[in-house]
Structures are given as C-alpha cells and as structure tokens.
Design a protein around this motif. Structure first.
Motif, PDB file in Angstrom:
ATOM      1  N   ASP A   1       0.843  -1.190   0.000  1.00  0.00           N
ATOM      2  CA  ASP A   1       0.000   0.000   0.000  1.00  0.00           C
ATOM      3  C   ASP A   1       0.884   1.248   0.000  1.00  0.00           C
ATOM      4  O   ASP A   1       2.113   1.170   0.167  1.00  0.00           O
ATOM      5  N   ALA A   2       0.261   2.394  -0.212  1.00  0.00           N
ATOM      6  CA  ALA A   2       1.000   3.657  -0.244  1.00  0.00           C
ATOM      7  C   ALA A   2       1.600   3.950   1.127  1.00  0.00           C
ATOM      8  O   ALA A   2       1.057   3.564   2.162  1.00  0.00           O
TER       9      ALA A   2
ATOM     10  N   GLY B   1       3.341   9.256   3.095  1.00  0.00           N
ATOM     11  CA  GLY B   1       2.549  10.403   2.669  1.00  0.00           C
ATOM     12  C   GLY B   1       2.067  10.350   1.235  1.00  0.00           C
ATOM     13  O   GLY B   1       1.343  11.241   0.790  1.00  0.00           O
ATOM     14  N   ALA B   2       2.456   9.320   0.491  1.00  0.00           N
ATOM     15  CA  ALA B   2       2.026   9.179  -0.907  1.00  0.00           C
ATOM     16  C   ALA B   2       0.579   8.687  -0.962  1.00  0.00           C
ATOM     17  O   ALA B   2       0.056   8.116  -0.005  1.00  0.00           O
ATOM     18  N   SER B   3      -0.051   8.902  -2.115  1.00  0.00           N
ATOM     19  CA  SER B   3      -1.444   8.474  -2.290  1.00  0.00           C
ATOM     20  C   SER B   3      -1.554   7.180  -3.088  1.00  0.00           C
ATOM     21  O   SER B   3      -2.646   6.634  -3.230  1.00  0.00           O
ATOM     22  N   LEU B   4      -0.434   6.700  -3.611  1.00  0.00           N
ATOM     23  CA  LEU B   4      -0.449   5.467  -4.393  1.00  0.00           C
ATOM     24  C   LEU B   4       0.903   4.782  -4.298  1.00  0.00           C
ATOM     25  O   LEU B   4       1.890   5.376  -3.861  1.00  0.00           O
ATOM     26  N   ASN B   5       0.908   3.521  -4.706  1.00  0.00           N
ATOM     27  CA  ASN B   5       2.151   2.752  -4.743  1.00  0.00           C
ATOM     28  C   ASN B   5       2.147   1.934  -6.030  1.00  0.00           C
ATOM     29  O   ASN B   5       1.280   1.079  -6.216  1.00  0.00           O
TER      30      ASN B   5
ATOM     31  N   ASN C   1       3.789   2.470   8.186  1.00  0.00           N
ATOM     32  CA  ASN C   1       2.420   2.993   8.237  1.00  0.00           C
ATOM     33  C   ASN C   1       1.732   2.813   9.586  1.00  0.00           C
ATOM     34  O   ASN C   1       0.621   3.310   9.777  1.00  0.00           O
TER      35      ASN C   1
ATOM     36  N   TRP D   1       9.208   4.970  -9.417  1.00  0.00           N
ATOM     37  CA  TRP D   1       8.028   5.817  -9.301  1.00  0.00           C
ATOM     38  C   TRP D   1       7.254   5.857 -10.618  1.00  0.00           C
ATOM     39  O   TRP D   1       7.824   5.642 -11.699  1.00  0.00           O
TER      40      TRP D   1
ATOM     41  N   GLU E   1       3.683  10.627 -12.197  1.00  0.00           N
ATOM     42  CA  GLU E   1       3.046  11.614 -11.333  1.00  0.00           C
ATOM     43  C   GLU E   1       3.689  11.714  -9.956  1.00  0.00           C
ATOM     44  O   GLU E   1       3.380  12.631  -9.172  1.00  0.00           O
ATOM     45  N   GLN E   2       4.603  10.791  -9.650  1.00  0.00           N
ATOM     46  CA  GLN E   2       5.262  10.820  -8.344  1.00  0.00           C
ATOM     47  C   GLN E   2       6.574  11.590  -8.366  1.00  0.00           C
ATOM     48  O   GLN E   2       7.086  11.962  -7.305  1.00  0.00           O
TER      49      GLN E   2
END
Length: 213
Positions: A11-12, A15-19, A95, A173, A176-177
């Motif tokens: 999972d992300a 602080g990122a919103s995706l992985n 996390n 990445w 967008e990262q």
C-alpha cells in the motif's frame, strides 16, 4: 505446491497516495502464464504485519513462484534484487508508526538469503524487449527488505514450500510521483516478462550469468 504464482505489492506509504508496486501486480491478477494462475495481494507497509500477511498467503496458496514487488523512488529501472539481509533499519516510520533501528528481521536466522529467481536470465529477457532493468545488490533496510528476507526464510524452513521459488523486484516511481520514473504500463509489461522468464528458467545459465550491468 500448486500451479499458482503469488505476486504481492504494498500500500501507499510516506505520505504518498499510491504505490506502483500494488497497481502493477493488481493489473496481473487472474492472468494465466505458462499454465500458472496469478494471484495478486496487497501487503501493508508495516514491519511484522507485512510478514504475517505474507505467511498467511503462502499457507493459503502454496504457490510455485512468489515475487514480492516494492517501490524504490530514485531508481530508473526495474530492479531485480539479489540478496535480502537480516536487518531492519528504517529511515522513516512505517504505516503503523514503527521505526526499528538495527534489529533483526528474524532473530537467530542467517545473516542473508539470496533470491532463488534466475535474475540474470530475467535481466536478459527484460533488456531484449527494451525494458529498462538492472540487477540490484541491495533491497534496502525498510519494509521491502523485511518482506524479502522473511519470504526467503519461510521458503527455506517450511517443508511444504521447499520447491517454491521466490524473490523481490523493485519498481520505479510513476510519472506523477516524480523523477526518475516509469509508466505503469511499462512496469506491468516488465513484471509480466520477468515472471514468465522465472517460470521458464529454473536457474541462471552461463548466458544469463554473463549479463551484468
């Protein structure tokens, strides 16, 4: 042992919103490769909990092949990891807020384990199709290495999994990262090629062993 391939992503975190590791393996869920069915699962980016989930998946599926996948920001190629070390040394909190420093993944276990995937043959297969790839000598000391070491220790110590092969791949990445990066469809293509090669090649040949970078 079954005719399943277990692919895991995370999972992300941080602080990122995706992985990208999870997005890539999820896109391969349910596919068939050389007579094997892909099962994709998400692991939490949490020390200990990630291994508990992975071990439950191994017990449930008893796969022929396991490839755990993680994100490595700053890398520009798909990284085929050679070795997992018995060290947790977290540069950031996981996390769940855990941040172990210089602790063993598994007390009393070996210092390190090597992958049982044919990483040099996989490198040749990826580069032959124009996918940026490299053999990496370090999986870090965060949750990715924690899972990689835990996987290899489980495969080495559980009799019912003695014929299961496994290893770890890091992916860059997404665009967008940040940079460097790799588009998701290219990551998926690379993972598909890597897994197919791992199924077809049991161990590195002299040709594959000569393909360094």
């Amino acid at each position: 042992m079954t005719n399943k391939i277990l692919l895991t992503g995370f999972d992300a975190f941080g602080g990122a919103s995706l992985n990208p590791s999870w997005l890539a393996v999820k896109s391969l869920h349910g596919r068939r490769m050389l007579g094997h069915q892909v099962v994709a699962a998400q692991l939490p980016t949490v020390f200990d909990a990630s291994l508990k989930e992975l071990n439950a998946l191994l017990k449930q599926h008893r796969p022929a092949l396991v490839v755990c996948v993680g994100q490595a920001g700053g890398r520009k190629a798909i990284s085929l990891e050679r070795v997992a070390i018995n060290v947790n040394d977290a540069p950031i909190a996981d996390n769940a807020g855990g941040q172990p420093v210089d602790t063993p993944v598994k007390a009393g276990a070996p210092t390190a384990y090597f992958t049982s995937l044919p990483i040099k043959a996989m490198l040749v297969a990826l580069q032959a199709e124009g996918v940026a790839a490299e053999v990496s000598q370090t999986a870090g000391t965060f949750v990715c290495n924690h899972v990689f070491f835990g996987l290899m220790h489980t495969l080495a110590t559980r009799r019912e999994l003695k014929h299961t092969r496994g290893g770890f791949i890091h992916v860059p990445w997404l665009p967008e990262q940040g940079a460097p990066n790799m588009p998701l469809d290219e990551i998926v293509r690379g993972l598909r090629l890597a897994v197919r090669c791992a199924l077809a090649v049991e161990q590195d040949s002299a040709l594959g062993a000569g393909a360094t970078n």
